[in-house]
Design an enzyme around this catalytic site. Structure first.
Site, PDB file in Angstrom:
ATOM      1  N   GLU A 116       0.828  -1.206   0.000  1.00  0.00           N
ATOM      2  CA  GLU A 116       0.000   0.000   0.000  1.00  0.00           C
ATOM      3  C   GLU A 116       0.860   1.253   0.000  1.00  0.00           C
ATOM      4  OE1 GLU A 116      -2.766  -2.310  -0.568  1.00  0.00           O
ATOM      5  OE2 GLU A 116      -3.308  -0.193  -0.406  1.00  0.00           O
ATOM      6  N   ARG A 154      17.148   9.075 -22.896  1.00  0.00           N
ATOM      7  CA  ARG A 154      17.154   9.588 -24.276  1.00  0.00           C
ATOM      8  C   ARG A 154      17.731  11.003 -24.328  1.00  0.00           C
ATOM      9  NH1 ARG A 154      13.910   7.685 -27.954  1.00  0.00           N
ATOM     10  NH2 ARG A 154      13.332   9.745 -28.688  1.00  0.00           N
ATOM     11  N   ASP A 169      12.387  15.548 -31.034  1.00  0.00           N
ATOM     12  CA  ASP A 169      11.190  14.893 -30.501  1.00  0.00           C
ATOM     13  C   ASP A 169      10.108  15.948 -30.345  1.00  0.00           C
ATOM     14  OD1 ASP A 169      12.141  12.411 -30.417  1.00  0.00           O
ATOM     15  OD2 ASP A 169      12.393  12.262 -28.254  1.00  0.00           O
TER      16      ASP A 169
HETATM   17  N1  LIG Z   1       1.179   6.212 -10.995  1.00  0.00           N
HETATM   18  C1  LIG Z   1       2.452   6.129 -10.516  1.00  0.00           C
HETATM   19  N2  LIG Z   1       3.432   6.991 -10.815  1.00  0.00           N
HETATM   20  O1  LIG Z   1       4.515   6.608 -10.152  1.00  0.00           O
HETATM   21  N3  LIG Z   1       4.278   5.520  -9.420  1.00  0.00           N
HETATM   22  C2  LIG Z   1       3.001   5.191  -9.631  1.00  0.00           C
HETATM   23  C3  LIG Z   1       2.321   4.043  -9.024  1.00  0.00           C
HETATM   24  O2  LIG Z   1       1.166   3.782  -9.288  1.00  0.00           O
HETATM   25  N4  LIG Z   1       3.064   3.327  -8.148  1.00  0.00           N
HETATM   26  C4  LIG Z   1       2.499   2.177  -7.485  1.00  0.00           C
HETATM   27  C5  LIG Z   1       2.338   2.418  -6.012  1.00  0.00           C
HETATM   28  C6  LIG Z   1       1.972   1.108  -5.381  1.00  0.00           C
HETATM   29  C7  LIG Z   1       1.908   1.245  -3.906  1.00  0.00           C
HETATM   30  C8  LIG Z   1       3.151   1.787  -3.315  1.00  0.00           C
HETATM   31  C9  LIG Z   1       3.527   3.092  -3.921  1.00  0.00           C
HETATM   32  C10 LIG Z   1       3.592   2.992  -5.407  1.00  0.00           C
END
Ligand SMILES: Nc1nonc1C(=O)NCC1CCCCC1
Length: 246
Positions: A116, A154, A169
């Site tokens: 979490e 990149r 780009d």
């Molecule tokens: N969107 C996102 N951008 O960067 N990270 C992301 C993400 O969804 N990460 C998963 C979570 C899952 C639980 C712990 C903390 C990161």
């Protein structure tokens, strides 16, 4: 650029370390990607890296101690002064401009969370910047970390063959990319736009710019509102819009 990733799944990072543009950057010594697994810093028999959340509720939270030790080792394994980044949906939205900022740093430590999330006190005491790749929730921060690594790589000098590629780009100009074509000249009754076969590089440049402007106008008006268009770009966009009505 030296990058050290703190992750429970270091094997995942073979995807950027061993393949494609990023893999070549590593081979050429332009990028280094190391991994540090918090599980290696546990002291109990079960190698516990998570625990139940205070206040109850579903899921588990990553423990502070293994993470702080892994971050310390990760920082020590890259050039001093590394920026410590946590990937999460609560972070600053990653854009091309953000990648350019990150690519200018000497070294990075990327913390990929799982479960979490991470104890907030670890974030408060160890994290310099929190970044998000988008408004959605993944099962871990690893893929987000790899998106960041790929995008900033990149922009590192020498990584892309054609020195103009990164600057050309479209997102570097804040626009969507133009259409691309390659052989065969005819595919399912559809021909390649004649200008691209003309050898007239100035006409090709203008056509590509017009297409980028037109696409951005049609699909991402929000991006267009953030771009200061030149006289040429305004003229080309007006032409594109007029031709829509033809
Ligand atoms: N969107 C996102 N951008 O960067 N990270 C992301 C993400 O969804 N990460 C998963 C979570 C899952 C639980 C712990 C903390 C990161």
């Amino acid at each position: 650029m030296e990058i050290s990733v703190v992750s429970l799944f270091p094997e995942m990072f073979a995807a950027v370390r061993d393949y494609g543009v990023t893999g070549r950057a590593v081979q050429n010594g332009l990028l280094s990607i190391q991994c540090c697994n918090p599980r290696d810093f546990t002291t109990d028999r079960h190698q516990t890296v998570d625990d139940r959340p205070y206040g109850g509720g579903p899921g588990m939270v990553m423990k502070t101690e293994p993470l702080q030790q892994a971050i310390a080792v990760a920082k020590a394994s890259v050039a001093p002064g590394a920026t410590v980044i946590y990937l999460s949906p609560q972070g600053r939205q990653l854009t091309q401009a953000g990648l350019a900022e990150l690519a200018a740093k000497p070294s990075l430590v990327l913390l990929a969370g799982r479960y979490e999330g991470v104890d907030e006190r670890l974030i408060d005491s160890e994290i310099d910047e929190e970044w998000s790749i988008g408004d959605y929730v993944l099962s871990g921060g690893e893929l987000a970390a790899m998106v960041m690594i790929d995008g900033l790589s990149r922009l590192l000098p020498g990584v892309l063959g054609h020195h103009l590629s990164a600057e050309q780009d479209s997102f570097a100009e804040g626009l969507l990319d133009c259409p691309h074509y390659t052989r065969p000249e005819h595919f399912r009754g559809m021909a390649v736009p004649g200008v691209l076969l003309s050898g007239n590089h100035e006409a090709i440049r203008r056509w590509r710019l017009k297409q980028s402007l037109g696409r951005t106008w049609l699909r991402r008006r929000d991006l267009l509102e953030q771009v200061e268009l030149s006289d040429e770009q305004n003229k080309l966009l007006a032409e594109f819009i007029r031709e829509l009505d033809d």
